[in-house]
Design a protein around this motif. Structure first.
Motif, PDB file in Angstrom:
ATOM      1  N   ILE A 218      38.101  40.711  31.379  1.00 20.76           N
ATOM      2  CA  ILE A 218      38.220  39.343  31.878  1.00 20.76           C
ATOM      3  C   ILE A 218      39.656  38.845  31.770  1.00 20.76           C
ATOM      4  CG2 ILE A 218      37.546  36.944  31.419  1.00 20.76           C
ATOM      5  CD1 ILE A 218      34.744  38.030  30.698  1.00 20.76           C
ATOM      6  N   ALA A 219      40.321  39.174  30.677  1.00 22.18           N
ATOM      7  CA  ALA A 219      41.722  38.762  30.523  1.00 22.18           C
ATOM      8  C   ALA A 219      42.573  39.305  31.665  1.00 22.18           C
ATOM      9  CB  ALA A 219      42.263  39.243  29.176  1.00 22.18           C
ATOM     10  N   TRP A 220      42.305  40.535  32.085  1.00 23.69           N
ATOM     11  CA  TRP A 220      43.040  41.098  33.226  1.00 23.69           C
ATOM     12  C   TRP A 220      42.670  40.389  34.517  1.00 23.69           C
ATOM     13  CZ3 TRP A 220      41.169  44.026  37.492  1.00 23.69           C
ATOM     14  CH2 TRP A 220      42.177  44.521  38.332  1.00 23.69           C
ATOM     15  N   LEU A 221      41.393  40.133  34.726  1.00 27.65           N
ATOM     16  CA  LEU A 221      40.946  39.522  35.978  1.00 27.65           C
ATOM     17  C   LEU A 221      41.535  38.125  36.199  1.00 27.65           C
ATOM     18  CD1 LEU A 221      37.198  40.594  36.193  1.00 27.65           C
ATOM     19  CD2 LEU A 221      39.001  41.135  37.841  1.00 27.65           C
ATOM     20  N   VAL A 222      41.753  37.380  35.133  1.00 28.19           N
ATOM     21  CA  VAL A 222      42.298  36.027  35.309  1.00 28.19           C
ATOM     22  C   VAL A 222      43.822  36.021  35.283  1.00 28.19           C
ATOM     23  CG1 VAL A 222      40.234  34.990  34.308  1.00 28.19           C
ATOM     24  CG2 VAL A 222      42.214  35.420  32.835  1.00 28.19           C
TER      25      VAL A 222
END
Length: 251
Positions: A218-222
Motif C-alpha cells: 500500500i505504501a508503494w501504491l500511494v
C-alpha cells in the motif's frame, strides 16, 4: 491547522491488524495520518496519529472522519481497510447478517470514497481499497464476505475509470494474513492445527503473510513511484492462488 506540507492520509479501521500496520507505515513515512474505528482510541497508538471514533457504514460518520482530516489540509490518500468477516453460507445468512457485512464492507468503502472524491478530483489523490483473494476465489462458508469483496474490486475499477487522471484507485487483495480475522477462519475446521499446516503447504512462499506485507504494498501504491498504476487489484497471497492443488513435495 496546517502540518508543514505533510501528506494527509486517512486509514479506516486502523486500530489493529492490517489497518494498524498501514497507519504505522504511512506515519513512519512522514504522512499525517487520521484513522478511525468503532471503538475507543487504542492506548498504544502513536500520539502523532489522529483518532476518530466512528462507524464508516454511517454516512454522517464517514463525513465526520474526512472533515477531521481536512482540518490538517488536503486529503490526498485514502486507505479503506475497515471490514467485517462472517462465516456462513447463503442458506444460513440472515437479513441482519447481510446488513452487518454489506454495510461495513461495501457501504463503508463507498461512503469514504464519495466523501474524499470531490476534493481529490480537483487536487489529486490516491485511494487504496482492501479487497481480498476471497473476491477472486471463494472461501467456504463465507458467502456474503466473498461477495462483498467482489463489490470492492468492481468499485475500485469504476473509480479509476470515472475519476482519472486526477484520482488513482487500486485495491490490494490479501490472502492468509495472520490476524485475528484469519484465525477465526481456521476455527471453522474440524482440526484447526491440521488445516493451518495444510494451508501453509499450499503457499509457494511456505508461510502466511503479515500485516506489514500488505502495508508495504500500500505504501508503494500511494507513492509517486506508482503514478502509472490505477484500476488494478493486486494479489498479495504468497502464491496461494497461483498454485495447483498438487503439491511439489508429494512428487
Amino acid at each position: 491547522m496546517g502540518d508543514g506540507g505533510a501528506r494527509i492520509a486517512v486509514v479506516t479501521g486502523g486500530g489493529r491488524g492490517i489497518g494498524r500496520a498501514v497507519v504505522d507505515r504511512l506515519h513512519a513515512d512522514g504522512s499525517k495520518v487520521v484513522t478511525c474505528g468503532r471503538s475507543a482510541r487504542p492506548g498504544d497508538l502513536d500520539a502523532g496519529v489522529f483518532w476518530v471514533q466512528a462507524d464508516v457504514a454511517r454516512t454522517a460518520d464517514a463525513a465526520r472522519v474526512v472533515a477531521a482530516a481536512a482540518e490538517f489540509g488536503h486529503v490526498s490518500v485514502l486507505v479503506n481497510n475497515a471490514g467485517i468477516q462472517l462465516e456462513k453460507t447463503v442458506r444460513d445468512t440472515t437479513d441482519d447478517d447481510w446488513s452487518l457485512v454489506m454495510d461495513v464492507n461495501c457501504k463503508g468503502v463507498f461512503n469514504m470514497c464519495r466523501e474524499v472524491l470531490p476534493d481529490m478530483i480537483e487536487r489529486g489523490g490516491s485511494i487504496v481499497n482492501l479487497g481480498s483473494i476471497s473476491g477472486l476465489v471463494s472461501d467456504p462458508s463465507m458467502a456474503i464476505y466473498n461477495a462483498s469483496k467482489g463489490f470492492v474490486h468492481a468499485l475500485t475499477r469504476s473509480i479509476a475509470v470515472d475519476h482519472g487522471p486526477m484520482v488513482r484507485c487500486n485495491a490490494v487483495c490479501p490472502g492468509w494474513i495472520m490476524t485475528n480475522m484469519a484465525e477465526s477462519g481456521f476455527v471453522l475446521s474440524k482440526e484447526p492445527s491440521r488445516a493451518k499446516a495444510d494451508a501453509i503447504a499450499r503457499h509457494p512462499a511456505r508461510r502466511f503473510g503479515t500485516p506489514d506485507d500488505v502495508a508495504n504494498a500500500i505504501a508503494w501504491l500511494v507513492s509517486e513511484q506508482a503514478g502509472f498504476v490505477t484500476g488494478q487489484c493486486f494479489t498479495i497471497d504468497g502464491g496461494l492462488t497461483a498454485a495447483s492443488p498438487l503439491q511439489p513435495g508429494l512428487f
